[in-house]
Design a protein around this motif. Sequence first.
Motif, PDB file in Angstrom:
ATOM      1  N   SER A   1       9.482  -0.102  -9.279  1.00  0.00           N
ATOM      2  CA  SER A   1       8.767  -0.100 -10.552  1.00  0.00           C
ATOM      3  C   SER A   1       7.535  -0.997 -10.522  1.00  0.00           C
ATOM      4  N   THR A   2       7.473  -1.906  -9.551  1.00  0.00           N
ATOM      5  CA  THR A   2       6.312  -2.794  -9.446  1.00  0.00           C
ATOM      6  C   THR A   2       5.180  -2.162  -8.646  1.00  0.00           C
ATOM      7  N   ASN A   3       5.466  -1.025  -7.997  1.00  0.00           N
ATOM      8  CA  ASN A   3       4.470  -0.378  -7.139  1.00  0.00           C
ATOM      9  C   ASN A   3       3.722   0.692  -7.929  1.00  0.00           C
ATOM     10  N   ARG A   4       2.470   0.431  -8.238  1.00  0.00           N
ATOM     11  CA  ARG A   4       1.680   1.362  -9.054  1.00  0.00           C
ATOM     12  C   ARG A   4       1.022   2.464  -8.224  1.00  0.00           C
ATOM     13  N   LYS A   5       1.237   2.430  -6.896  1.00  0.00           N
ATOM     14  CA  LYS A   5       0.616   3.430  -6.029  1.00  0.00           C
ATOM     15  C   LYS A   5       1.591   4.536  -5.621  1.00  0.00           C
ATOM     16  N   LEU A   6       2.868   4.376  -5.918  1.00  0.00           N
ATOM     17  CA  LEU A   6       3.901   5.281  -5.428  1.00  0.00           C
ATOM     18  C   LEU A   6       3.712   6.697  -5.988  1.00  0.00           C
ATOM     19  N   THR A   7       3.581   7.680  -5.077  1.00  0.00           N
ATOM     20  CA  THR A   7       3.441   9.077  -5.491  1.00  0.00           C
ATOM     21  C   THR A   7       4.620   9.938  -5.050  1.00  0.00           C
ATOM     22  N   GLY A   8       5.345   9.537  -3.994  1.00  0.00           N
ATOM     23  CA  GLY A   8       6.444  10.344  -3.486  1.00  0.00           C
ATOM     24  C   GLY A   8       7.596   9.488  -2.989  1.00  0.00           C
ATOM     25  N   LEU A   9       8.841   9.913  -3.285  1.00  0.00           N
ATOM     26  CA  LEU A   9      10.021   9.136  -2.909  1.00  0.00           C
ATOM     27  C   LEU A   9      11.147  10.081  -2.499  1.00  0.00           C
ATOM     28  N   ASN A  10      11.654   9.903  -1.284  1.00  0.00           N
ATOM     29  CA  ASN A  10      12.755  10.722  -0.777  1.00  0.00           C
ATOM     30  C   ASN A  10      14.009   9.873  -0.674  1.00  0.00           C
ATOM     31  N   LEU A  11      14.986  10.152  -1.565  1.00  0.00           N
ATOM     32  CA  LEU A  11      16.270   9.448  -1.559  1.00  0.00           C
ATOM     33  C   LEU A  11      17.421  10.423  -1.301  1.00  0.00           C
ATOM     34  N   GLY A  12      17.134  11.514  -0.636  1.00  0.00           N
ATOM     35  CA  GLY A  12      18.142  12.536  -0.380  1.00  0.00           C
ATOM     36  C   GLY A  12      19.229  12.072   0.579  1.00  0.00           C
ATOM     37  N   SER A  13      20.374  12.749   0.534  1.00  0.00           N
ATOM     38  CA  SER A  13      21.485  12.529   1.476  1.00  0.00           C
ATOM     39  C   SER A  13      21.992  11.092   1.487  1.00  0.00           C
TER      40      SER A  13
ATOM     41  N   TRP B   1      12.819  13.283  -4.372  1.00  0.00           N
ATOM     42  CA  TRP B   1      13.894  14.132  -3.849  1.00  0.00           C
ATOM     43  C   TRP B   1      15.210  13.355  -3.910  1.00  0.00           C
ATOM     44  N   LEU B   2      16.198  13.934  -4.584  1.00  0.00           N
ATOM     45  CA  LEU B   2      17.535  13.348  -4.695  1.00  0.00           C
ATOM     46  C   LEU B   2      18.603  14.339  -4.256  1.00  0.00           C
ATOM     47  N   TRP B   3      18.211  15.277  -3.411  1.00  0.00           N
ATOM     48  CA  TRP B   3      19.149  16.293  -2.930  1.00  0.00           C
ATOM     49  C   TRP B   3      20.295  15.660  -2.143  1.00  0.00           C
ATOM     50  N   ARG B   4      21.428  16.376  -2.123  1.00  0.00           N
ATOM     51  CA  ARG B   4      22.589  16.023  -1.311  1.00  0.00           C
ATOM     52  C   ARG B   4      23.082  14.601  -1.581  1.00  0.00           C
ATOM     53  N   ASN B   5      23.064  14.222  -2.868  1.00  0.00           N
ATOM     54  CA  ASN B   5      23.744  13.010  -3.308  1.00  0.00           C
ATOM     55  C   ASN B   5      25.057  13.440  -3.976  1.00  0.00           C
ATOM     56  N   GLN B   6      25.593  12.644  -4.858  1.00  0.00           N
ATOM     57  CA  GLN B   6      26.906  12.939  -5.436  1.00  0.00           C
ATOM     58  C   GLN B   6      26.853  13.088  -6.963  1.00  0.00           C
ATOM     59  N   PHE B   7      25.741  13.611  -7.466  1.00  0.00           N
ATOM     60  CA  PHE B   7      25.597  13.825  -8.898  1.00  0.00           C
ATOM     61  C   PHE B   7      26.442  15.015  -9.354  1.00  0.00           C
ATOM     62  N   SER B   8      26.976  14.909 -10.561  1.00  0.00           N
ATOM     63  CA  SER B   8      27.657  16.055 -11.163  1.00  0.00           C
ATOM     64  C   SER B   8      26.602  17.043 -11.660  1.00  0.00           C
ATOM     65  N   SER B   9      27.044  18.212 -12.082  1.00  0.00           N
ATOM     66  CA  SER B   9      26.116  19.209 -12.621  1.00  0.00           C
ATOM     67  C   SER B   9      25.377  18.646 -13.825  1.00  0.00           C
ATOM     68  N   ASN B  10      26.090  17.876 -14.645  1.00  0.00           N
ATOM     69  CA  ASN B  10      25.472  17.271 -15.826  1.00  0.00           C
ATOM     70  C   ASN B  10      24.424  16.235 -15.424  1.00  0.00           C
TER      71      ASN B  10
ATOM     72  N   LYS C   1       0.817  -1.219   0.000  1.00  0.00           N
ATOM     73  CA  LYS C   1       0.000   0.000   0.000  1.00  0.00           C
ATOM     74  C   LYS C   1       0.851   1.271   0.000  1.00  0.00           C
ATOM     75  N   ILE C   2       2.178   1.145  -0.039  1.00  0.00           N
ATOM     76  CA  ILE C   2       3.060   2.304   0.120  1.00  0.00           C
ATOM     77  C   ILE C   2       2.864   3.312  -1.014  1.00  0.00           C
ATOM     78  N   GLN C   3       2.537   4.555  -0.627  1.00  0.00           N
ATOM     79  CA  GLN C   3       2.377   5.649  -1.577  1.00  0.00           C
ATOM     80  C   GLN C   3       3.521   6.657  -1.453  1.00  0.00           C
ATOM     81  N   GLU C   4       4.012   6.859  -0.245  1.00  0.00           N
ATOM     82  CA  GLU C   4       5.156   7.746  -0.025  1.00  0.00           C
ATOM     83  C   GLU C   4       6.195   7.001   0.799  1.00  0.00           C
ATOM     84  N   LEU C   5       7.454   7.062   0.325  1.00  0.00           N
ATOM     85  CA  LEU C   5       8.522   6.327   0.977  1.00  0.00           C
ATOM     86  C   LEU C   5       9.707   7.244   1.242  1.00  0.00           C
ATOM     87  N   GLY C   6      10.149   7.304   2.494  1.00  0.00           N
ATOM     88  CA  GLY C   6      11.290   8.119   2.885  1.00  0.00           C
ATOM     89  C   GLY C   6      12.504   7.256   3.178  1.00  0.00           C
TER      90      GLY C   6
END
Length: 218
Positions: free
Chosen positions: A153-165, A190-199, A129-134
Amino acid sequence: MIDWLKEKVEGEIGNTACESDERDLLNTFHYLFEFQNKTLSRVTVGSVETITFNGLRLTPIYCALLSHGIGLCGITKHLDLENCSIQCEGLQRLGPVLHKCQVLRLGNNKLGDSGVKLLSATLRNPDCKIQELGLDDVGLTESCTEDLVSALSTNRKLTGLNLGSNYFADRSVPAHRSLILTRRSLEWIWLWRNQFSSNGKRHLESLQESRPGLSVGV
């Protein structure tokens, strides 16, 4: 007895502002576990929708008691276990019931890539039933990206995902792009404060143009 227990549980769940209140609730779940009376327990906690233990250290034994308590509920609308020092063993104890939660917050726990493998079974549950996952600040690296994205990708209910830091970098960009493009129910990630380059950040942010209302934070 039922009325007293029900009132006690409802009062404690609605009042977990400090650590002593959270421990009181865990103790009540312990009593219910010891009673081994499923009918009494279901009537007592069956209507509980929000459970918060933010900041309380949850040992594997506490996680087992919490799992038993959640198992007695119907759908749990909101479960907040942020900053509870949960590691893989504790997550394993919680695993059988996490699929019942609509909003699940596990941020700032030491789960790591191994924890994601355990959580993936929950996400792949047909009844999930998970719709938002932190999962912010839980020590995830690029090694777990494919498994996490595949499970999400198997969860058709997912509306929000926080993978920051976490520790995602450019190698994981294609997998994250695939998740965002194919999971049409997703409203924000949300993917803030990870290690992505500007590109890498530009590649991810550009996906907002593909769907009105989608928010990608990097």
